[in-house]
Design a protein around this motif. Structure first.
Motif, PDB file in Angstrom:
ATOM      1  N   ALA A 288       0.850  -1.200   0.000  1.00  0.00           N
ATOM      2  CA  ALA A 288       0.000   0.000   0.000  1.00  0.00           C
ATOM      3  C   ALA A 288       0.881   1.243   0.000  1.00  0.00           C
ATOM      4  CB  ALA A 288      -0.943   0.001   1.204  1.00  0.00           C
ATOM      5  N   ALA A 289       1.938   1.228   0.796  1.00  0.00           N
ATOM      6  CA  ALA A 289       2.848   2.380   0.838  1.00  0.00           C
ATOM      7  C   ALA A 289       3.551   2.570  -0.500  1.00  0.00           C
ATOM      8  CB  ALA A 289       3.865   2.217   1.970  1.00  0.00           C
ATOM      9  N   VAL A 290       4.041   1.484  -1.090  1.00  0.00           N
ATOM     10  CA  VAL A 290       4.702   1.589  -2.400  1.00  0.00           C
ATOM     11  C   VAL A 290       3.738   2.182  -3.412  1.00  0.00           C
ATOM     12  CG1 VAL A 290       5.702   0.280  -4.329  1.00  0.00           C
ATOM     13  CG2 VAL A 290       6.331  -0.305  -1.979  1.00  0.00           C
ATOM     14  N   ASP A 291       2.538   1.640  -3.484  1.00  0.00           N
ATOM     15  CA  ASP A 291       1.544   2.083  -4.461  1.00  0.00           C
ATOM     16  C   ASP A 291       1.193   3.557  -4.271  1.00  0.00           C
ATOM     17  OD1 ASP A 291      -1.360   2.680  -5.227  1.00  0.00           O
ATOM     18  OD2 ASP A 291      -1.069   0.752  -6.222  1.00  0.00           O
ATOM     19  N   VAL A 292       0.795   3.940  -3.072  1.00  0.00           N
ATOM     20  CA  VAL A 292       0.338   5.312  -2.822  1.00  0.00           C
ATOM     21  C   VAL A 292       1.482   6.311  -3.015  1.00  0.00           C
ATOM     22  CG1 VAL A 292      -0.565   6.889  -1.058  1.00  0.00           C
ATOM     23  CG2 VAL A 292      -1.566   4.615  -1.335  1.00  0.00           C
ATOM     24  N   LEU A 293       2.661   5.995  -2.521  1.00  0.00           N
ATOM     25  CA  LEU A 293       3.780   6.940  -2.649  1.00  0.00           C
ATOM     26  C   LEU A 293       4.227   7.094  -4.101  1.00  0.00           C
ATOM     27  CD1 LEU A 293       5.738   6.039   0.590  1.00  0.00           C
ATOM     28  CD2 LEU A 293       4.345   8.067   0.151  1.00  0.00           C
TER      29      LEU A 293
ATOM     30  N   PHE B 237      -1.843   5.365   6.511  1.00  0.00           N
ATOM     31  CA  PHE B 237      -0.422   5.593   6.805  1.00  0.00           C
ATOM     32  C   PHE B 237       0.272   6.204   5.586  1.00  0.00           C
ATOM     33  CE2 PHE B 237       3.843   3.273   6.806  1.00  0.00           C
ATOM     34  CZ  PHE B 237       4.459   4.037   7.792  1.00  0.00           C
ATOM     35  N   ALA B 238       0.079   5.583   4.436  1.00  0.00           N
ATOM     36  CA  ALA B 238       0.708   6.069   3.205  1.00  0.00           C
ATOM     37  C   ALA B 238       0.203   7.462   2.829  1.00  0.00           C
ATOM     38  CB  ALA B 238       0.457   5.086   2.074  1.00  0.00           C
ATOM     39  N   LEU B 239      -1.099   7.707   2.976  1.00  0.00           N
ATOM     40  CA  LEU B 239      -1.648   9.030   2.664  1.00  0.00           C
ATOM     41  C   LEU B 239      -1.114  10.091   3.625  1.00  0.00           C
ATOM     42  CD1 LEU B 239      -5.311   8.035   1.778  1.00  0.00           C
ATOM     43  CD2 LEU B 239      -3.612   9.031   0.207  1.00  0.00           C
ATOM     44  N   GLN B 240      -0.845   9.723   4.861  1.00  0.00           N
ATOM     45  CA  GLN B 240      -0.253  10.674   5.806  1.00  0.00           C
ATOM     46  C   GLN B 240       1.178  11.014   5.414  1.00  0.00           C
ATOM     47  OE1 GLN B 240      -1.801  12.349   8.573  1.00  0.00           O
ATOM     48  NE2 GLN B 240       0.015  13.505   8.020  1.00  0.00           N
ATOM     49  N   ILE B 241       1.900  10.026   4.919  1.00  0.00           N
ATOM     50  CA  ILE B 241       3.258  10.288   4.421  1.00  0.00           C
ATOM     51  C   ILE B 241       3.195  11.271   3.255  1.00  0.00           C
ATOM     52  CG2 ILE B 241       5.296   9.273   3.333  1.00  0.00           C
ATOM     53  CD1 ILE B 241       4.630   6.663   4.919  1.00  0.00           C
ATOM     54  N   VAL B 242       2.252  11.059   2.350  1.00  0.00           N
ATOM     55  CA  VAL B 242       2.074  11.989   1.225  1.00  0.00           C
ATOM     56  C   VAL B 242       1.757  13.389   1.755  1.00  0.00           C
ATOM     57  CG1 VAL B 242       0.606  12.573  -0.766  1.00  0.00           C
ATOM     58  CG2 VAL B 242       1.389  10.212  -0.423  1.00  0.00           C
ATOM     59  N   ALA B 243       0.908  13.483   2.763  1.00  0.00           N
ATOM     60  CA  ALA B 243       0.537  14.787   3.328  1.00  0.00           C
ATOM     61  C   ALA B 243       1.745  15.525   3.890  1.00  0.00           C
ATOM     62  CB  ALA B 243      -0.537  14.621   4.406  1.00  0.00           C
ATOM     63  N   VAL B 244       2.645  14.833   4.577  1.00  0.00           N
ATOM     64  CA  VAL B 244       3.805  15.536   5.136  1.00  0.00           C
ATOM     65  C   VAL B 244       4.818  15.899   4.059  1.00  0.00           C
ATOM     66  CG1 VAL B 244       3.548  14.559   7.454  1.00  0.00           C
ATOM     67  CG2 VAL B 244       5.121  13.488   5.843  1.00  0.00           C
ATOM     68  N   LEU B 245       4.875  15.114   3.002  1.00  0.00           N
ATOM     69  CA  LEU B 245       5.823  15.411   1.920  1.00  0.00           C
ATOM     70  C   LEU B 245       5.324  16.473   0.954  1.00  0.00           C
ATOM     71  CD1 LEU B 245       7.095  11.832   0.981  1.00  0.00           C
ATOM     72  CD2 LEU B 245       8.311  13.584   2.286  1.00  0.00           C
TER      73      LEU B 245
ATOM     74  N   GLY C   4       1.849  17.994   1.189  1.00  0.00           N
ATOM     75  CA  GLY C   4       0.735  18.792   1.664  1.00  0.00           C
ATOM     76  C   GLY C   4      -0.575  18.020   1.670  1.00  0.00           C
ATOM     77  N   THR C   5      -1.482  18.524   2.471  1.00  0.00           N
ATOM     78  CA  THR C   5      -2.782  17.880   2.657  1.00  0.00           C
ATOM     79  C   THR C   5      -3.587  17.835   1.368  1.00  0.00           C
ATOM     80  OG1 THR C   5      -2.774  18.639   4.934  1.00  0.00           O
ATOM     81  CG2 THR C   5      -4.880  17.926   4.063  1.00  0.00           C
ATOM     82  N   GLU C   6      -3.477  18.884   0.556  1.00  0.00           N
ATOM     83  CA  GLU C   6      -4.258  18.931  -0.681  1.00  0.00           C
ATOM     84  C   GLU C   6      -3.917  17.765  -1.610  1.00  0.00           C
ATOM     85  OE1 GLU C   6      -4.867  21.886  -4.462  1.00  0.00           O
ATOM     86  OE2 GLU C   6      -4.627  22.809  -2.494  1.00  0.00           O
ATOM     87  N   LYS C   7      -2.632  17.487  -1.778  1.00  0.00           N
ATOM     88  CA  LYS C   7      -2.227  16.368  -2.646  1.00  0.00           C
ATOM     89  C   LYS C   7      -2.706  15.046  -2.049  1.00  0.00           C
ATOM     90  CE  LYS C   7       1.159  14.466  -5.566  1.00  0.00           C
ATOM     91  NZ  LYS C   7       2.037  14.889  -6.606  1.00  0.00           N
ATOM     92  N   SER C   8      -2.591  14.908  -0.742  1.00  0.00           N
ATOM     93  CA  SER C   8      -3.057  13.695  -0.085  1.00  0.00           C
ATOM     94  C   SER C   8      -4.561  13.512  -0.298  1.00  0.00           C
ATOM     95  CB  SER C   8      -2.728  13.745   1.414  1.00  0.00           C
ATOM     96  OG  SER C   8      -3.189  12.594   2.066  1.00  0.00           O
ATOM     97  N   MET C   9      -5.320  14.600  -0.172  1.00  0.00           N
ATOM     98  CA  MET C   9      -6.768  14.528  -0.373  1.00  0.00           C
ATOM     99  C   MET C   9      -7.116  14.201  -1.827  1.00  0.00           C
ATOM    100  SD  MET C   9      -8.150  14.774   2.531  1.00  0.00           S
ATOM    101  CE  MET C   9      -9.863  15.043   2.153  1.00  0.00           C
ATOM    102  N   MET C  10      -6.355  14.745  -2.765  1.00  0.00           N
ATOM    103  CA  MET C  10      -6.582  14.431  -4.177  1.00  0.00           C
ATOM    104  C   MET C  10      -6.359  12.929  -4.434  1.00  0.00           C
ATOM    105  SD  MET C  10      -4.945  17.748  -6.182  1.00  0.00           S
ATOM    106  CE  MET C  10      -4.204  16.670  -7.348  1.00  0.00           C
ATOM    107  N   LEU C  11      -5.298  12.392  -3.861  1.00  0.00           N
ATOM    108  CA  LEU C  11      -5.036  10.956  -4.009  1.00  0.00           C
ATOM    109  C   LEU C  11      -6.133  10.141  -3.356  1.00  0.00           C
ATOM    110  CD1 LEU C  11      -1.218  10.345  -3.472  1.00  0.00           C
ATOM    111  CD2 LEU C  11      -2.609   9.659  -5.409  1.00  0.00           C
ATOM    112  N   ARG C  12      -6.520  10.545  -2.164  1.00  0.00           N
ATOM    113  CA  ARG C  12      -7.594   9.854  -1.436  1.00  0.00           C
ATOM    114  C   ARG C  12      -8.858   9.802  -2.297  1.00  0.00           C
ATOM    115  NH1 ARG C  12      -8.425   8.997   3.855  1.00  0.00           N
ATOM    116  NH2 ARG C  12      -6.723  10.364   4.443  1.00  0.00           N
ATOM    117  N   LYS C  13      -9.204  10.933  -2.901  1.00  0.00           N
ATOM    118  CA  LYS C  13     -10.404  11.006  -3.733  1.00  0.00           C
ATOM    119  C   LYS C  13     -10.258  10.135  -4.979  1.00  0.00           C
ATOM    120  CE  LYS C  13     -13.665  14.164  -5.780  1.00  0.00           C
ATOM    121  NZ  LYS C  13     -14.046  15.527  -6.036  1.00  0.00           N
TER     122      LYS C  13
END
Length: 179
Positions: free
Chosen positions: A17-22, A155-163, A165-174
């Motif tokens: 999941a981390a590999v895929d999301v990141l 977990f992976a989306l939170q890593i994206v958020a810290v790297l 920003g929240t907006e990119k993480s939310m876009m991926l989540r969506k």
């Protein structure tokens, strides 16, 4: 560059999941096989790592991600290369991310003494953390920890958020329909 270490007995969902999301987020993520390129997960799923641990270098390393699982966590902790990468990140103010039982490695290295952390239930005493979090994913400075397989995507989306920003993480989540 981000290293995600894989050792025999790793928890497949946490790692993949981390590999895929990141990688969806555009991260330069390299999977590193501890003990070889072909690594077998806790549920007998075989994965071919991008490189072997002997090829890993810390120059240019921005983050380490450690999936849990048993005996994967124990096998990661036995590796001098994994420990060197973790130490490099700790000493150079880089992110260290660990999920499930893997935060225990950070605890054993005394890296959580100034941090709040979480882990798979039953490993809390191994963390030696300043405080324990009841949250499924915990960010404390440059340390990100998480409970286990059930929160692997979070977990992976939170890593994206810290790297990024929240907006990119939310876009991926969506885009993954996690809303």
């Amino acid at each position: 560059m981000i290293y995600l270490f894989l050792a025999d007995g790793f928890e497949e969902i946490e790692a993949l999941a981390a590999v895929d999301v990141l990688r969806r987020a555009g991260c330069d993520l390299v999977t590193v096989g501890v003990g070889g390129k072909r690594i077998t997960g806790a549920h007998k799923i075989e994965v071919t790592a991008d490189i072997e641990e002997k090829e890993a270098v810390t120059d240019g390393l921005d983050m380490v991600v450690l999936p849990g699982g048993m005996p994967g966590t124990l096998n990661l902790e036995k590796s001098p290369i994994v420990k060197a990468a973790i130490r490099y990140c700790a000493e150079n103010d880089k992110y260290i991310c660990a999920i499930c039982a893997a935060p225990s490695i950070l605890g054993h290295m005394n890296l959580l003494k100034d941090h709040t952390a979480t882990c798979f239930p039953g490993y809390e005493q191994e963390l030696h953390a300043k405080a324990l979090s009841a949250e499924p994913v915990c960010v404390s400075g440059k340390v990100i920890t998480a409970r286990g397989a059930g929160v692997a995507v979070e977990f992976a989306l939170q890593i994206v958020a810290v790297l990024f920003g929240t907006e990119k993480s939310m876009m991926l989540r969506k885009s993954m329909q996690c809303m």
